[in-house]
Design a protein around this motif. Sequence first.
Motif, short mmCIF file in Angstrom:
data_model
loop_
_atom_site.label_atom_id
_atom_site.label_comp_id
_atom_site.label_asym_id
_atom_site.label_seq_id
_atom_site.Cartn_x
_atom_site.Cartn_y
_atom_site.Cartn_z
N VAL A 33 11.20 -5.77 44.72
CA VAL A 33 9.84 -4.51 44.81
C VAL A 33 8.55 -4.42 43.46
O VAL A 33 8.94 -5.21 42.37
N TRP A 34 7.39 -4.37 43.76
CA TRP A 34 6.52 -4.92 42.81
C TRP A 34 6.34 -3.42 43.24
O TRP A 34 5.89 -2.39 44.43
N ALA A 35 5.79 -2.32 42.08
CA ALA A 35 5.25 -1.25 42.06
C ALA A 35 3.78 -1.32 41.24
O ALA A 35 3.56 -1.63 40.13
N ASP A 36 2.90 -0.95 42.39
CA ASP A 36 1.71 -0.84 42.16
C ASP A 36 1.41 1.21 41.68
O ASP A 36 0.76 1.90 43.15
N ASN A 87 3.84 1.38 28.97
CA ASN A 87 4.41 0.51 28.06
C ASN A 87 5.49 1.40 27.09
O ASN A 87 7.01 1.00 26.74
N GLN A 88 4.86 2.04 26.71
CA GLN A 88 5.34 3.26 25.33
C GLN A 88 6.40 3.72 25.36
O GLN A 88 7.95 3.95 25.43
N ARG A 89 6.23 4.97 27.27
CA ARG A 89 7.42 5.92 27.82
C ARG A 89 8.54 5.24 28.33
O ARG A 89 10.02 4.99 28.15
N TYR A 90 7.96 4.27 29.18
CA TYR A 90 9.02 3.31 30.76
C TYR A 90 9.77 2.00 30.03
O TYR A 90 10.42 1.13 30.38
N GLY A 91 9.07 1.31 28.89
CA GLY A 91 9.79 -0.43 27.76
C GLY A 91 8.72 -0.82 29.53
O GLY A 91 9.86 -2.54 29.37
N VAL A 92 8.31 -1.28 30.33
CA VAL A 92 7.19 -2.32 30.98
C VAL A 92 5.86 -2.11 30.71
O VAL A 92 5.28 -1.62 30.16
N ALA A 93 5.76 -3.81 30.71
CA ALA A 93 4.42 -4.48 31.03
C ALA A 93 3.73 -4.16 32.06
O ALA A 93 3.44 -5.45 32.36
N PRO A 94 2.40 -3.45 32.42
CA PRO A 94 1.84 -3.49 33.86
C PRO A 94 1.20 -4.61 33.34
O PRO A 94 0.28 -4.30 32.79
N THR A 107 14.31 5.79 35.88
CA THR A 107 14.99 5.09 36.30
C THR A 107 14.88 3.30 36.87
O THR A 107 15.71 2.57 37.36
N TYR A 108 13.38 3.63 38.47
CA TYR A 108 13.07 2.39 38.51
C TYR A 108 12.09 0.77 38.40
O TYR A 108 12.80 0.49 38.39
N LEU A 109 11.65 1.81 37.65
CA LEU A 109 10.53 0.74 36.78
C LEU A 109 10.59 -0.14 36.33
O LEU A 109 10.50 -1.62 36.14
N PRO A 110 11.85 -0.35 34.82
CA PRO A 110 12.51 -1.67 34.90
C PRO A 110 13.37 -2.01 35.40
O PRO A 110 13.73 -3.89 35.26
N ARG A 111 13.27 -1.87 36.47
CA ARG A 111 14.32 -2.65 37.53
C ARG A 111 12.90 -3.45 38.36
O ARG A 111 13.34 -4.09 39.30
#
Length: 385
Positions: free
Chosen positions: A119-122, A171-178, A151-155
Amino acid sequence: MSQRPAILVISFSPIARDARVLREISALAEVGEVTSVGYGPTPPHVVNHLQIPDSAPSLPQTPAGVLKLATRRLRSAETAAPAARAAIRLVGNSRFDMVVANDARAIPTAFAVAHGAPVWADMHEWAPEERTHVTSWRLLVAPLMDHICRTYLPRCAAVTTVGGEIADLYNQRYGVAPRLVRNAARYADLSPSPVLTEGPIRLVHSGGAIYGRNIEATIDAVKQLDEHFTLDLYLVAGGDNGAYLSALKKRAADCERIVFRNPVPPEELPAVLNEYDVGVFWIPPFNTNARLTLPNKIFDFIQARLAVAVGPTVEMVRVVKTYGVGVSSTTNDVSDIVATLRALTPEKVASYKHASDRAAHELSFEHEKQTIHAIVSELTESTVN
């Protein structure tokens, strides 16, 4: 993968009128077979469209759904919206090589129908504060958006968003690097129109007539300027049945230098705007997304080879300064807007328009779509030519 991947695109929007999703689909269709799920008629470039009924809201607005939000039963609220249930039913047992979720509210649905596909989240904006200026949204919906992102962005196999500042927040709140896919318009093969040395500097603004965008400040500023400035407005009525647009027309009625034009389709906009000199936009930072906005219209102005005049919005100022395409005011107050515009000369405007011409290739969707193709290649292990 030797054959073209099957790609499902979910967007709880009228896709045929959603400029960002339309560009996304066009890029995906170059390398895959796209099925879309959303409101309204079939968009171009898809092999199949699964139409969600217009009567099915994209948030859990039913009595049962509101109760879930109010009692913070967020897990059960993820796909409780009528649009989510309709999308899951429409997709059924179909299988895809990847699924694209446009915006946070579509992500749980994407995972529900992905059957293990990536899954790609845009993320079109900063989802946790999409409408926090509306009390009911802030109290009921914001916790759900935060829950979905957490819940889902890291997945997600890939995450993209519209600007660097919003990417930093994710990145700061959810630990993902868009990665970035900006709201850039397609490249338009245009040249800067000449600036009239004796005539007025022709200002233009295009977009939605939506309360909060402070278009009245632009109108008031032009009314304070002299005959060396005109303003044309290409506005689409907002969801208030045109009330704000009517108020703007009434506000400008005593100034013949301000003209309201009929809106034009997005693909025609750069050619229409090309006859003007300066694209203008001032928006107060009434929420995080307004404070960090980098909207379509800035890229439309650049493709139209216009100079750009904006407020102190960090992402827009960064584009203006990096590429030398215009000016920014210190605040969104009418007095600062007037001072910023009054300092423009035909010579400066001509220089900014030529800077837009030089930047047009880099600030076009043709540049942005390389990221989309890379994501498809990585997620489906297909070869993108």
